[in-house]
Scaffold this motif. Structure first.
Motif, PDB file in Angstrom:
ATOM      1  N   MET A   1      59.090  62.407  60.256  1.00 52.70           N
ATOM      2  CA  MET A   1      59.701  61.509  61.245  1.00 52.70           C
ATOM      3  C   MET A   1      61.066  61.041  60.763  1.00 52.70           C
ATOM      4  SD  MET A   1      56.386  59.192  62.219  1.00 52.70           S
ATOM      5  CE  MET A   1      54.876  59.928  62.879  1.00 52.70           C
ATOM      6  N   ILE A   2      62.105  61.443  61.484  1.00 52.67           N
ATOM      7  CA  ILE A   2      63.457  61.095  61.051  1.00 52.67           C
ATOM      8  C   ILE A   2      64.121  60.078  61.967  1.00 52.67           C
ATOM      9  CG2 ILE A   2      64.703  62.911  62.287  1.00 52.67           C
ATOM     10  CD1 ILE A   2      66.273  63.298  59.565  1.00 52.67           C
ATOM     11  N   GLN A   3      63.542  59.816  63.145  1.00 51.77           N
ATOM     12  CA  GLN A   3      64.162  58.836  64.034  1.00 51.77           C
ATOM     13  C   GLN A   3      64.258  57.467  63.376  1.00 51.77           C
ATOM     14  OE1 GLN A   3      61.959  57.392  67.384  1.00 51.77           O
ATOM     15  NE2 GLN A   3      63.783  56.837  68.552  1.00 51.77           N
ATOM     16  N   SER A   4      63.189  57.062  62.692  1.00 53.90           N
ATOM     17  CA  SER A   4      63.194  55.752  62.046  1.00 53.90           C
ATOM     18  C   SER A   4      64.267  55.686  60.949  1.00 53.90           C
ATOM     19  CB  SER A   4      61.817  55.430  61.460  1.00 53.90           C
ATOM     20  OG  SER A   4      61.336  56.495  60.684  1.00 53.90           O
ATOM     21  N   MET A   5      64.512  56.818  60.287  1.00 55.81           N
ATOM     22  CA  MET A   5      65.576  56.830  59.288  1.00 55.81           C
ATOM     23  C   MET A   5      66.936  56.716  59.960  1.00 55.81           C
ATOM     24  SD  MET A   5      66.392  59.611  56.256  1.00 55.81           S
ATOM     25  CE  MET A   5      65.099  59.049  55.152  1.00 55.81           C
ATOM     26  N   ALA A   6      67.079  57.348  61.123  1.00 53.09           N
ATOM     27  CA  ALA A   6      68.337  57.279  61.860  1.00 53.09           C
ATOM     28  C   ALA A   6      68.614  55.870  62.372  1.00 53.09           C
ATOM     29  CB  ALA A   6      68.313  58.267  63.026  1.00 53.09           C
ATOM     30  N   LEU A   7      67.562  55.128  62.699  1.00 50.34           N
ATOM     31  CA  LEU A   7      67.721  53.767  63.194  1.00 50.34           C
ATOM     32  C   LEU A   7      67.829  52.747  62.063  1.00 50.34           C
ATOM     33  CD1 LEU A   7      65.142  53.825  66.130  1.00 50.34           C
ATOM     34  CD2 LEU A   7      67.636  54.003  66.279  1.00 50.34           C
ATOM     35  N   GLY A   8      67.406  53.129  60.864  1.00 50.62           N
ATOM     36  CA  GLY A   8      67.461  52.229  59.715  1.00 50.62           C
ATOM     37  C   GLY A   8      68.754  52.378  58.941  1.00 50.62           C
ATOM     38  N   ASN A   9      68.858  51.630  57.862  1.00 53.34           N
ATOM     39  CA  ASN A   9      70.048  51.712  57.021  1.00 53.34           C
ATOM     40  C   ASN A   9      69.717  51.653  55.534  1.00 53.34           C
ATOM     41  OD1 ASN A   9      69.349  49.019  56.730  1.00 53.34           O
ATOM     42  ND2 ASN A   9      71.105  48.241  57.894  1.00 53.34           N
TER      43      ASN A   9
ATOM     44  N   LYS B   1      61.394  54.000  54.992  1.00 52.53           N
ATOM     45  CA  LYS B   1      62.514  53.792  55.899  1.00 52.53           C
ATOM     46  C   LYS B   1      62.549  52.329  56.321  1.00 52.53           C
ATOM     47  CE  LYS B   1      60.594  57.466  57.412  1.00 52.53           C
ATOM     48  NZ  LYS B   1      60.040  58.553  58.241  1.00 52.53           N
ATOM     49  N   ALA B   2      63.720  51.732  56.227  1.00 49.11           N
ATOM     50  CA  ALA B   2      63.819  50.293  56.423  1.00 49.11           C
ATOM     51  C   ALA B   2      65.153  49.934  57.060  1.00 49.11           C
ATOM     52  CB  ALA B   2      63.668  49.569  55.084  1.00 49.11           C
ATOM     53  N   LYS B   3      65.206  48.704  57.557  1.00 51.70           N
ATOM     54  CA  LYS B   3      66.430  48.192  58.171  1.00 51.70           C
ATOM     55  C   LYS B   3      66.740  46.818  57.598  1.00 51.70           C
ATOM     56  CE  LYS B   3      68.733  47.445  62.602  1.00 51.70           C
ATOM     57  NZ  LYS B   3      68.596  47.542  64.080  1.00 51.70           N
ATOM     58  N   ILE B   4      67.944  46.689  57.063  1.00 51.79           N
ATOM     59  CA  ILE B   4      68.403  45.406  56.536  1.00 51.79           C
ATOM     60  C   ILE B   4      69.230  44.726  57.613  1.00 51.79           C
ATOM     61  CG2 ILE B   4      69.811  44.274  54.782  1.00 51.79           C
ATOM     62  CD1 ILE B   4      69.200  46.775  53.011  1.00 51.79           C
ATOM     63  N   GLU B   5      68.845  43.510  57.949  1.00 50.60           N
ATOM     64  CA  GLU B   5      69.532  42.770  58.999  1.00 50.60           C
ATOM     65  C   GLU B   5      69.396  41.278  58.728  1.00 50.60           C
ATOM     66  OE1 GLU B   5      70.051  43.642  63.690  1.00 50.60           O
ATOM     67  OE2 GLU B   5      67.990  43.274  63.048  1.00 50.60           O
ATOM     68  N   ASN B   6      70.521  40.569  58.844  1.00 50.78           N
ATOM     69  CA  ASN B   6      70.535  39.113  58.620  1.00 50.78           C
ATOM     70  C   ASN B   6      69.971  38.735  57.249  1.00 50.78           C
ATOM     71  OD1 ASN B   6      71.583  38.655  61.250  1.00 50.78           O
ATOM     72  ND2 ASN B   6      69.518  38.765  62.112  1.00 50.78           N
ATOM     73  N   GLY B   7      70.280  39.574  56.244  1.00 51.57           N
ATOM     74  CA  GLY B   7      69.887  39.252  54.878  1.00 51.57           C
ATOM     75  C   GLY B   7      68.441  39.510  54.544  1.00 51.57           C
ATOM     76  N   LYS B   8      67.703  40.153  55.463  1.00 49.74           N
ATOM     77  CA  LYS B   8      66.298  40.467  55.202  1.00 49.74           C
ATOM     78  C   LYS B   8      66.044  41.942  55.507  1.00 49.74           C
ATOM     79  CE  LYS B   8      64.503  35.819  56.100  1.00 49.74           C
ATOM     80  NZ  LYS B   8      63.513  35.007  56.851  1.00 49.74           N
ATOM     81  N   VAL B   9      64.960  42.470  54.937  1.00 48.00           N
ATOM     82  CA  VAL B   9      64.634  43.875  55.151  1.00 48.00           C
ATOM     83  C   VAL B   9      63.323  43.996  55.925  1.00 48.00           C
ATOM     84  CG1 VAL B   9      63.497  44.060  52.883  1.00 48.00           C
ATOM     85  CG2 VAL B   9      64.288  46.123  54.052  1.00 48.00           C
ATOM     86  N   GLU B  10      63.342  44.905  56.885  1.00 45.78           N
ATOM     87  CA  GLU B  10      62.153  45.197  57.697  1.00 45.78           C
ATOM     88  C   GLU B  10      61.710  46.627  57.430  1.00 45.78           C
ATOM     89  OE1 GLU B  10      60.962  45.930  62.415  1.00 45.78           O
ATOM     90  OE2 GLU B  10      62.994  45.313  61.857  1.00 45.78           O
ATOM     91  N   ILE B  11      60.428  46.817  57.116  1.00 51.41           N
ATOM     92  CA  ILE B  11      59.874  48.158  56.976  1.00 51.41           C
ATOM     93  C   ILE B  11      59.588  48.682  58.384  1.00 51.41           C
ATOM     94  CG2 ILE B  11      58.089  49.576  55.925  1.00 51.41           C
ATOM     95  CD1 ILE B  11      59.898  48.047  53.948  1.00 51.41           C
ATOM     96  N   LEU B  12      60.168  49.823  58.711  1.00 51.38           N
ATOM     97  CA  LEU B  12      60.090  50.338  60.078  1.00 51.38           C
ATOM     98  C   LEU B  12      58.817  51.120  60.316  1.00 51.38           C
ATOM     99  CD1 LEU B  12      63.793  51.580  60.362  1.00 51.38           C
ATOM    100  CD2 LEU B  12      62.838  49.441  61.244  1.00 51.38           C
ATOM    101  N   ASP B  13      58.452  51.240  61.591  1.00 50.50           N
ATOM    102  CA  ASP B  13      57.382  52.158  61.983  1.00 50.50           C
ATOM    103  C   ASP B  13      57.896  53.586  61.846  1.00 50.50           C
ATOM    104  OD1 ASP B  13      55.693  50.045  62.628  1.00 50.50           O
ATOM    105  OD2 ASP B  13      56.394  49.961  64.709  1.00 50.50           O
TER     106      ASP B  13
END
Length: 388
Positions: free
Chosen positions: A357-365, A339-351
Motif C-alpha cells: 500500500m503506497i497511497q498512505s505513504m503518498a499522503l504522509g510525510n 507510514k505517518a503524517k506529522i502535523e501541528n507538531g504531532k505524528v499520526e500513524i496512518l491507516d
C-alpha cells in the motif's frame, strides 16, 4: 538475517574510494567540494556604498554636490570638506568620503544638499575586506554546495570546482505480472510503479538513474542484464525477485555474476527480504517488490549509501522525535517503519500499513520507527524519518 543496526553498520563500514571531477559552477549544486576554497581577493575589493544616496566629506548638515558616481564607475573624484557626490548602491566610494547618507534623509536643490540628520563617520560604507580578506578560507573541503554557496563562489570569480563524483545508478525491476503505465491491463497484470517511485526519490536527493529496465521472471535474462549493468554502473538497484518464491531469481543471478553478499534479510517490517552485495567497487541493492516496502528500504538504506559514495557526511533522512497524537499498538514481531503524517507538531500513524500500500505513504510525510510489540499512549515520543 541481520538487525537494522547491523545492516546500517555494514553499509557505513564499507571501504570506498571517492572519485573526483571538475564541474562548472552552475551545475555543482548538491555536490561536495573535494578541495578548499580561499578568497582570491578582498571582499568587497574596494570601499563601496551600501545604499543609494550621497557620499559626504566631513560632518555637517549642508554640502555642495560636485558630481555623481554610479555602480561600476572607476571614479577619480576626490572630495574635499563640505563636498558631496550622488552615489548608488555598490558604487566605489570617492577618496576623501567620510560617510554615505541615504537619499531619503536629504533635500537636494541644484548643487546644494541639506541633511535631515547629522551623519556618522563610516555610515553606510562597506569597507574593503569587510566580509573576506585575500587568502581567507571560505569553504573547507567536504562542504556540500548550496544555492548560497554557489552565490558566494560566483562572487569570488571561480567558475570550475573540484568535487566528489556522484555514483552512476542503474535500476532493474522484475516480474511477469508487471506492465508499464499506459498499456492495456489484462487479468492478473499489475502496473509497474516501483521504477518511477525509486527514480523520483533518487532525483529528489540529487541523484540520477542512468538506465532503468523491466525484465520478466526469467533467470538467464536477469543474469545477463545484471552482468551488463555491473559493467557500466556504480550502484545497481533491483526491485522484486529477491524473496524465496519459485520465480525469485535475483539472488542466484547476483551470485553467478560474482557479487558477494554483505547481508540478506533484515529483521524489520516492511522490507525483510532486503539484499546488499558488492563486486569490487560495484554495489548492489535488491529491494522487495512491494511498492511501500521497496521505497521504505530505499529511504533507510540506499539513500545514505548513495550519499556516502558522493562524499556527503552525516547522510540519510533527517530524523526528529515527535509526540504521537493518539494511542497505538504495534503488534508486529519486528521493529517497524510505519507510514505517518506529522502535523501541528504531532505524528499520526496512518491507516494502510500493508507493504503493498503506497497511497498512505503518498499522503504522509514521514516514516515512524516503532519497536516490535509496543504500546504507545498519546503524547509518547516517536523517532520519525522525514520523507517530504
Amino acid at each position: 538475517m541481520v538487525s537494522i543496526e547491523e545492516a546500517l553498520k555494514i553499509l557505513n563500514d564499507q571501504e570506498i574510494e571517492l572519485r573526483t571531477e571538475t564541474r562548472d559552477l552552475e551545475n555543482s549544486l548538491g555536490y561536495v567540494l573535494a578541495e578548499e576554497i580561499s578568497a582570491p581577493f578582498d571582499m568587497p575589493s574596494f570601499d563601496n556604498s551600501a545604499m543609494d544616496g550621497y557620499a559626504l566629506c566631513g560632518i555637517s548638515m549642508d554640502y555642495q554636490i560636485i558630481g555623481e558616481v554610479a555602480a561600476g564607475d572607476n571614479s577619480k573624484i576626490v572630495l574635499k570638506e563640505g563636498q558631496a557626490v550622488r552615489i548608488f548602491t555598490g558604487a566605489k566610494i570617492p577618496e576623501g568620503a567620510t560617510a554615505v547618507i541615504m537619499q531619503e534623509k536629504t533635500k537636494a536643490e541644484r548643487d546644494q544638499l541639506r541633511l535631515d540628520q547629522e551623519p556618522k563617520p563610516g555610515q553606510s560604507i562597506r569597507k574593503q575586506g569587510g566580509e573576506l580578506h585575500k587568502g581567507q578560507l571560505v569553504f573547507e573541503k567536504n562542504y556540500r554546495i548550496t544555492p548560497a554557496g554557489i552565490g558566494m563562489i560566483g562572487a569570488l570569480g571561480i567558475q570550475n570546482l573540484k568535487v566528489y563524483s556522484k555514483p552512476k545508478i542503474n535500476l532493474i525491476t522484475t516480474g511477469n505480472e508487471l506492465i508499464s503505465p499506459g498499456q492495456d491491463k489484462k487479468e492478473g497484470q499489475i502496473y509497474e510503479s516501483n521504477s518511477y517511485a525509486l527514480t523520483a526519490a533518487a532525483k529528489k536527493y540529487g541523484f540520477e538513474v542512468s538506465d532503468r529496465l523491466q525484465i520478466e521472471d526469467d533467470f538467464e535474462a536477469i543474469k545477463t542484464e545484471i552482468m551488463k549493468s555491473l559493467e557500466e554502473t556504480d550502484v545497481l538497484i533491483l526491485s522484486g525477485g529477491i524473496s524465496v518464491g519459485d520465480y525469485d531469481f535475483v539472488k542466484q543471478a547476483l551470485e553467478e555474476n560474482g557479487v558477494v553478499q554483505q547481508f540478506y534479510k533484515v529483521f524489520q517490517k516492511p522490507g525483510k527480504p532486503l539484499y546488499f552485495g558488492r563486486k569490487d567497487e560495484k554495489y548492489v541493492f535488491a529491494l522487495p517488490g512491494n511498492p511501500a516496502s521497496s521505497l521504505s528500504c530505499f529511504y533507510i538504506y540506499v539513500l545514505p549509501f548513495l550519499q556516502k559514495l558522493s562524499g556527503i557526511k552525516n547522510s540519510g533522512l533527517e530524523t526528529y522525535s515527535f509526540p504521537i497524537s493518539h494511542s497505538f499498538e504495534n503488534r508486529a514481531d519486528r521493529p517497524s517503519f510505519l507510514k505517518a503524517k506529522i502535523e501541528n507538531g504531532k505524528v499520526e500513524i496512518l491507516d494502510g500499513q500493508g507493504s503493498s500500500m503506497i497511497q498512505s505513504m503518498a499522503l504522509g510525510n514521514a516514516l515512524a520507527f516503532i519497536d516490535a510489540e509496543t504500546k504507545l499512549n498519546e503524547g509518547d515520543q516517536i523517532k520519525c524519518y522525514l520523507i517530504s
